[in-house]
Design an enzyme around this catalytic site. Sequence first.
Site, PDB file in Angstrom:
ATOM      1  N   GLU A  89       0.576  -1.163  -0.080  1.00  0.00           N
ATOM      2  CA  GLU A  89      -0.043   0.034   0.060  1.00  0.00           C
ATOM      3  C   GLU A  89       0.771   1.027   0.038  1.00  0.00           C
ATOM      4  OE1 GLU A  89      -1.866   1.135   3.727  1.00  0.00           O
ATOM      5  OE2 GLU A  89      -3.550   1.694   2.605  1.00  0.00           O
ATOM      6  N   GLU A 121     -11.565   2.576   6.409  1.00  0.00           N
ATOM      7  CA  GLU A 121     -10.169   2.902   7.444  1.00  0.00           C
ATOM      8  C   GLU A 121     -10.362   4.505   7.809  1.00  0.00           C
ATOM      9  OE1 GLU A 121      -6.399   2.605   5.783  1.00  0.00           O
ATOM     10  OE2 GLU A 121      -5.599   1.759   7.668  1.00  0.00           O
TER      11      GLU A 121
HETATM   12  O1  LIG Z   1      -2.075   3.537   6.918  1.00  0.00           O
HETATM   13  C1  LIG Z   1      -2.869   2.841   6.144  1.00  0.00           C
HETATM   14  O2  LIG Z   1      -3.593   3.429   5.258  1.00  0.00           O
HETATM   15  C2  LIG Z   1      -2.722   1.492   6.326  1.00  0.00           C
HETATM   16  O3  LIG Z   1      -4.086   1.066   5.814  1.00  0.00           O
HETATM   17  C3  LIG Z   1      -1.961   0.917   7.090  1.00  0.00           C
HETATM   18  O4  LIG Z   1      -2.012  -0.659   6.956  1.00  0.00           O
HETATM   19  C4  LIG Z   1      -1.756   0.979   8.440  1.00  0.00           C
HETATM   20  O5  LIG Z   1      -1.355   2.286   8.688  1.00  0.00           O
HETATM   21 MG    MG Z   2      -5.008   2.142   4.251  1.00  0.00          MG
END
Ligand SMILES: O=C(O)C(=O)[C@H](O)CO
Ligand code: MG
Length: 258
Positions: free
Chosen positions: A141, A238
């Site tokens: 990511e 998230e």
């Molecule tokens: O920071 C993010 O967006 C994430 O998805 C990581 O997994 C955690 O910091």
């Molecule tokens: Mg993330």
Amino acid sequence: MPAFAANLTLMFNEWSFLDRFDAAADAGFTAVEYLFPYEAAPDAIAERLARNGLQQALFNLPPGNWAAGERGIAALPGRFDELTSGVERALDYAAATGVKRLHLMAGLADSKDEEAASCYRRSIVYTAERLAESGIDLLIEPINGRNMPGYFLNDFGTAERLIAELDLPNLKLQFDIYHRQVLHGDVTMALRRLLPVTGHIQVASVPPRHEPDDEELNYAYLFEEIDRLGYDGFVGCEYIPRGRTLDGLDWFKPFSRS
Ligand SMILES: O=C(O)C(=O)[C@H](O)CO
Ligand SMILES: [Mg+2]
């Protein structure tokens, strides 16, 4: 309709970690994600998933010493043994929870440092090949430098080229729309181009990282676009609730199972 996964690290903080599974299910979620399960026992998490009929969408491989400020170890020289033992630990939790995608964090390193890049490639190849034995995808990511200063993987183009170069069938992109907008913008066209290599999507408002229902991005349009593109994975929520988690779920009502 996107399959939303409640992020139990950021949401439902009004409850203890294990009780968040029940709270998320009661709120209508059918799946969950979180950063790290490792402070709870695998069978305790499995029991919460089972009793609430929840799917485990994602969690992260062990990130090094998070409390001390580490943000992953995959690109850090001299940490390979720790990485390999962390993969085994994550596989124990994967077996208990049935998760089919794990996120490998790179760590804090200069994104132009060749030694870090070499460590990162080695870590990715090892981890992807080990996870493939269990039918699990490995995700990487890109994370923006405002939220995580010094994070090694901070560019979607770098991630895209690395996935193409390594050509591992279970290596995929964790497309966090929040980070995409902060880093590059052009979210819709990036989704259209990168969806074939995307293993997970995450959402939050920009810039404050709250519920996906206000501020800079039109998530109603983006959710429809994700459907139009035929994405059949999970969409991780998230985000940091503006107030109490349950007070901020109006956006979710059209997608809720309850
Ligand atoms: O920071 C993010 O967006 C994430 O998805 C990581 O997994 C955690 O910091
Ligand atoms: Mg993330």
